[in-house]
Every structure is written in structure tokens, then in C-alpha cells.
Design a protein around this motif. Structure first.
Motif, PDB file in Angstrom:
ATOM      1  N   GLU A 156       0.837  -1.211   0.000  1.00  0.00           N
ATOM      2  CA  GLU A 156       0.000   0.000   0.000  1.00  0.00           C
ATOM      3  C   GLU A 156       0.866   1.254   0.000  1.00  0.00           C
ATOM      4  O   GLU A 156       0.545   2.237  -0.670  1.00  0.00           O
ATOM      5  N   SER A 157       1.961   1.203   0.751  1.00  0.00           N
ATOM      6  CA  SER A 157       2.802   2.397   0.798  1.00  0.00           C
ATOM      7  C   SER A 157       3.493   2.630  -0.547  1.00  0.00           C
ATOM      8  O   SER A 157       3.885   3.743  -0.857  1.00  0.00           O
ATOM      9  N   MET A 158       3.637   1.573  -1.346  1.00  0.00           N
ATOM     10  CA  MET A 158       4.224   1.760  -2.680  1.00  0.00           C
ATOM     11  C   MET A 158       3.203   2.273  -3.677  1.00  0.00           C
ATOM     12  O   MET A 158       3.514   2.448  -4.848  1.00  0.00           O
ATOM     13  N   GLY A 159       1.967   2.449  -3.216  1.00  0.00           N
ATOM     14  CA  GLY A 159       0.946   2.999  -4.098  1.00  0.00           C
ATOM     15  C   GLY A 159       0.125   1.935  -4.804  1.00  0.00           C
ATOM     16  O   GLY A 159      -0.547   2.234  -5.784  1.00  0.00           O
TER      17      GLY A 159
ATOM     18  N   PRO B  94       2.973   6.753  -1.446  1.00  0.00           N
ATOM     19  CA  PRO B  94       4.352   6.660  -1.924  1.00  0.00           C
ATOM     20  C   PRO B  94       5.215   7.872  -1.569  1.00  0.00           C
ATOM     21  O   PRO B  94       6.402   7.876  -1.906  1.00  0.00           O
ATOM     22  N   GLY B  97       8.087   6.293   2.337  1.00  0.00           N
ATOM     23  CA  GLY B  97       8.532   4.902   2.269  1.00  0.00           C
ATOM     24  C   GLY B  97       8.745   4.340   3.662  1.00  0.00           C
ATOM     25  O   GLY B  97       9.034   5.096   4.591  1.00  0.00           O
ATOM     26  N   ALA B 118       8.239  -2.456  -6.876  1.00  0.00           N
ATOM     27  CA  ALA B 118       8.050  -1.081  -6.411  1.00  0.00           C
ATOM     28  C   ALA B 118       8.180  -0.097  -7.574  1.00  0.00           C
ATOM     29  O   ALA B 118       7.431   0.884  -7.663  1.00  0.00           O
ATOM     30  N   ARG B 165      14.223  -1.686  -2.050  1.00  0.00           N
ATOM     31  CA  ARG B 165      12.842  -1.649  -2.533  1.00  0.00           C
ATOM     32  C   ARG B 165      12.161  -0.358  -2.114  1.00  0.00           C
ATOM     33  O   ARG B 165      11.403   0.244  -2.879  1.00  0.00           O
ATOM     34  N   MET B 169      10.829   3.524  -4.423  1.00  0.00           N
ATOM     35  CA  MET B 169       9.623   4.356  -4.428  1.00  0.00           C
ATOM     36  C   MET B 169       9.964   5.815  -4.665  1.00  0.00           C
ATOM     37  O   MET B 169       9.113   6.606  -5.017  1.00  0.00           O
TER      38      MET B 169
END
Lengths: 256, 273
Positions: A156-159, B94, B97, B118, B165, B169
Motif C-alpha cells: 500500500e505504501s508503494m501505491g 508513496p 517509504g 516497487a 525496494r 519508491m
């Protein structure tokens, strides 16, 4: 040497079983050979049925129905399981259905299925589907709810979108559980289709079994039973092969 | 205590811009085991400037990881607000991170696959992904491991992949939740040095949760000491060791022992939460 024994072991066990069957029948320990013919008689009958094309035709018919039932159950069970594992709303809606449907005797629905879907393939596929879908949905739901929170958080944090999280993170993460459920579901699909063919049908292995029984051709009855067992064994083997390919990433202790 | 003004590089960094992260009155409580609610975080105000390296230390159970997850947007706060670049945080994104202690790599993807995943979410074209992923892996010192699966890696290598990784982002803020807590002492020391080098090369804003006072002193521009539950900011310490710094320099600095003792005294006073 040990390796040879462990490799040949299954074949050896099978040979012992067939040998014992043969001896028991020829010595008359099992009563009238009409009730349980020996392996030789069953094999000869299988040869006849193979050369008059009826065994290959029944095999193809049943195999097609099993694959259709299994594929539909795999798709529906996976979607339902993912939804149950990831959404509290879906879990609330589906849990009673799965909870009641899983233990319910599916064969009881077969008359209704025949009326709805007719005497042909569709009603057998539906019964096979009903047997297969619950174990798959339950296994996927359990596996999906155990996916580590950190994995979905990372995605989720990577979009990643909701559907990307479901199909690209939760689904592969739940794969070991899914494949375990799929093995149980496959056996369910075989039993559902076969029993459906036994009850109302004009073709397929289940029909061949009942036809053998009605015509007092018990050898044909056992040909059908052996054929459907071998079919299940081979399909399960293919599923294990697929699992080994799909799970190459897992450490060895987790893939066993 | 080392004075801020003594280090012109640091103060230039600080004055460059307004807050990258701004926490105002962030509070969090949860349902108690038997009844009522337990207040975990009791109202925290904190500004983190662009490019700053800030560590959060506190007695165990004080909710410092919870605070980091609130900033990450993974869990919601009950009160107050978190602003990132002036925008209210309402969920994961995003622009922030995160690196977890548990690595959280995708076990079914190779090392290279984890990093390209990512990149793909960020919209990097399929043909540019392998090249960029290799560059990021090289930045964390993993040139050779691209084809391996996470289960084939040591803990230190896994955390290097996780950092690569997260760097993929390209977020300006890096949240780190005790990232080296599961590693042996030697690997931990190596990765601390690498993190400082990467931080220096990339200019990220880092918010770093740790149990280790040594680690916080070695890495940080500022150390925020939290109190036990309901946690509040108890003290903010600016070590002011020169940068770029080596571990030896930091340990030999005349103010190190006093800072170390001050933080420990505060943690001892708070006791276990």
C-alpha cells in the motif's frame, strides 16, 4: 539401494495389494467371484471396454466434466475466499453460506439441479462444483486472513491499488493454502461428477458403473471404480507438479 | 551539550525549508483487555525538517512504532494531525517509504523482482525497470544477489533488499521501524554505516525508531525521547557530531558519554511502559 527401494516402494505396495486381491478371490475367501471378480477378470473386461471405445469415451466425458467443475470452483472459491479473508463485510455475508454449505450433503440438491439444468453435462458439473467450491473457499479465506500485515502495508505504501494488493500480494501469499484447498476441491469435483453420473446419466464413468451393476456385469463396475480412482490419482499428481513449479520460492520445509 | 550553532552544515539544513513532517497533538488509544480504553500516545508535537535524520527512542511499549505507523498512514490517530509536505496524511502513500524490522519482502519474488515491483507501482516503464533495480541494488551493496529468493538470503541481505525496494519508491521521507533490530551486532554496525552513506547520497528525510541509544547517537541529527504510556515528547537532544562522521569519531567525541548517560537516565526514569 535405499533410494531404489523408496522409489519402487509405491509400486511394490500396489503389487502386493493386487496379489492379495488375486489370491483372496482365487481361493474363494471373498465368496462368490461374481460379487468381487479377481484383478485378472477386471483387467480383461477393461481391455474389452477399451477396444470397443466405450471406456475411452466415458473417461473423456468424465474428465471434461471434472475439469470444468474444478476450474469453476477454483475461480469462484478463490474470489470468495479472498473477499472473506480481506473484507469484514464479505466475511459477514459469506461465512454463513460457506458454514452451512460446506457440511450440507450436496447430493440432496441434485434432483433440483437436474430440473434446473437438465439431464446432461451441466447438472453433473454443477454437483462437482458444489463439492469442490467450499473447501477451496475456506482454505483461501483462512490463508488470506493470515497474510502478514507488513506485506500488505508495504504494498500500500508503494501505491498499490486495492485490487493490486488483493491479486499481487494476498493471492500469491495465500498460494500454499490455496493449493492445499485445491487438492481437496479436486477430489470433491471428481466425487460430485461421478455420483451425479451414477444417479442420472447416459454417459461417463459413473454411468458405466451403474450400467455394470444393472446388467450384472460386476467386472465392468470395478473397471469404472478403478478408472475413476486412477483419474483422480493422475490429476492430483499434476496438481502436485504444478505446486512444485509455483512454489519454487518457498524454503523446502514450507513446500512439503 | 553540543550547541547547534557550532555545526554550520546542520543549521543550514535546518533553515532550508519548513517542516517535511509536522505532527500536532497526535494521540492514540485502544480498547483495553478487560474494559475501558488505554491511552497509548498522549499528544505528540514534532517537526521534522527536510533532509533531517531524527530518531525516536523510548521505553519499550511506549508506542514509538505505533507513532511511526500513524505517520505511515497504516493506522489512524484518534486526535491531532500529521502533515507531510503540508498535506494531511490520511492513508499509506508513496510519499512516505517504510522499512520494517521484519523486512516484509515478497517471498515469491526474487530480489530483483521485489525491487522492480516497487518501480512498477511508481509507473517506471517495463524496459527501464531492470536497469534501475540493478542500480538500486548496487547502492545497497547487493550487485550479485538479484536472482535469489528472500528465503536464500541472510537477515542483513534481506534488510538491504528491503531498503533498496523502499528507495525504489523515490519518496523523500523514509520511515524506519527498528530496521536493524533483528540483526547480529556486526551486521547491524555495517548497515548503520551504509545507511548513513545512502542518506548522504540521497538526501532523504529519515524518521528512525530504535531501542539502541548508541545507534540513535551515531546516526541522528536529533533524538526524540518519548515518555512511557501515554507517551509524550520528554526530551529532544541534538548531538551535533560533525558530518560526515565515523563511529570512531562519535565514540571519541567529548560529549558522547554525557549524552549517552543523559538519554539512559531518562529511559531508566520512565521504566517499562
Amino acid at each position: 539401494m535405499m533410494r531404489l527401494i523408496s522409489r519402487a516402494g509405491p509400486l511394490l505396495a500396489l503389487a502386493v495389494l493386487i496379489g492379495a486381491w488375486h489370491i483372496a478371490v482365487s481361493r474363494g475367501w471373498l465368496g462368490n467371484p461374481f460379487v468381487l471378480p479377481g484383478p485378472g477378470a477386471v483387467a480383461r473386461r477393461a481391455g474389452d471396454l477399451w477396444s470397443d471405445e466405450s471406456l475411452p469415451r466415458d473417461l473423456r466425458t468424465t474428465l471434461g466434466r471434472v475439469l470444468a467443475a474444478f476450474a469453476l470452483a477454483l475461480a469462484a472459491g478463490t474470489i470468495a475466499g479472498l473477499a472473506m479473508g480481506r473484507s469484514t463485510t464479505a466475511r459477514a455475508a459469506l461465512r454463513p453460506i460457506v458454514g452451512l454449505g460446506f457440511p450440507a450433503p450436496k447430493i440432496a440438491m441434485f434432483p433440483a439441479l437436474v430440473i434446473l439444468l437438465g439431464l446432461g453435462t451441466a447438472s453433473k458439473v454443477a454437483l462437482g462444483f458444489a463439492e469442490a467450491v467450499f473447501p477451496i473457499a475456506a482454505a483461501v479465506a483462512a490463508a488470506a486472513s493470515r497474510v502478514p500485515e507488513r506485506l500488505t502495508w508495504s504494498a500500500e505504501s508503494m501505491g498499490a491499488s486495492r485490487s493490486a494488493v488483493a491479486f499481487r500480494v494476498v493471492l500469491p501469499s495465500a498460494l500454499p493454502g490455496l493449493l492445499a484447498g485445491a487438492r481437496v476441491g479436486l477430489i470433491g469435483a471428481i466425487i460430485g461428477v461421478y455420483v451425479g453420473e451414477m444417479v442420472v446419466s447416459s454417459d461417463g464413468l459413473g454411468h458405466a458403473m451403474v450400467a455394470g451393476w444393472r446388467q450384472l456385469d460386476t467386472a465392468q463396475l470395478y473397471v469404472s471404480v478403478v478408472a475413476v480412482s486412477v483419474l483422480g490419482f493422475v490429476l492430483d499428481g499434476l496438481l502436485l507438479l504444478a505446486r512444485r513449479r509455483l512454489m519454487r520460492w518457498a524454503p523446502e520445509n514450507a513446500s512439503g | 551539550m553540543a550547541a547547534e550553532a557550532a555545526h554550520p552544515v546542520d543549521s543550514a539544513r535546518r533553515e532550508a525549508d519548513e517542516a517535511k513532517l509536522r505532527l500536532s497533538g497526535v494521540a492514540k488509544s485502544y480498547a483495553g483487555r478487560r474494559r475501558g480504553t488505554v491511552q497509548a500516545i498522549g499528544g505528540i508535537d514534532l517537526d521534522v525538517r527536510p533532509g533531517e535524520f531524527v530518531s525516536l527512542v523510548g521505553p519499550s511499549g511506549c508506542g514509538k512504532s505505533t507513532l511511526l505507523y500513524i505517520i505511515g498512514g497504516f493506522i489512524g490517530a484518534d486526535g491531532g494531525s500529521v502533515l507531510c509536505d503540508g498535506r494531511e496524511v490520511s492513508g499509506p502513500g508513496p510519499d512516505r517509504g517504510i522499512v520494517f524490522q521484519e523486512f516484509a519482502l515478497f517471498p515469491w519474488k526474487t530480489v530483483l523482482g521485489n525491487v522492480t515491483w516497487a518501480l512498477a507501482r511508481r509507473g517506471v516503464s517495463r524496459k527501464d525497470r531492470p536497469e534501475q533495480a540493478r542500480r538500486l541494488l548496487s547502492l545497497v551493496g547487493l550487485d550479485e544477489a538479484g536472482r535469489l529468493y528472500p528465503s536464500e538470503l541472510s537477515g542483513g541481505m534481506k534488510q538491504r533488499v528491503a531498503i533498496a525496494r523502499t528507495l525504489a519508491m523515490d519518496s523523500e521521507v523514509l520511515l524506519m521501524d527498528e530496521p536493524f533490530g533483528a540483526l547480529d551486532a556486526q551486521t547491524r554496525a555495517l548497515l548503520q554505516e551504509e545507511l548513513l552513506r545512502i542518506w548522504d547520497e540521497t538526501g532523504k528525510t529519515v524518521l528512525f525508531v530504535t531501542h539502541s541509544v548508541e545507534e540513535a547517537l551515531y546516526l541522528s541529527d536529533r533524538i526524540v525521547v518519548l515518555s512511557s504510556r501515554p507517551s509524550r515528547v520528554r526530551d529532544v537532544i541534538t548531538p551535533g557530531f560533525p558530518r560526515p562522521r565515523t563511529r570512531e569519531q562519535v565514540l571519541a567525541d567529548s560529549s558522547y558519554a554525557a549524552l549517552y548517560e543523559r538519554i539512559w537516565a531518562e529511559l531508566r526514569e520512565e521504566g517499562p511502559a
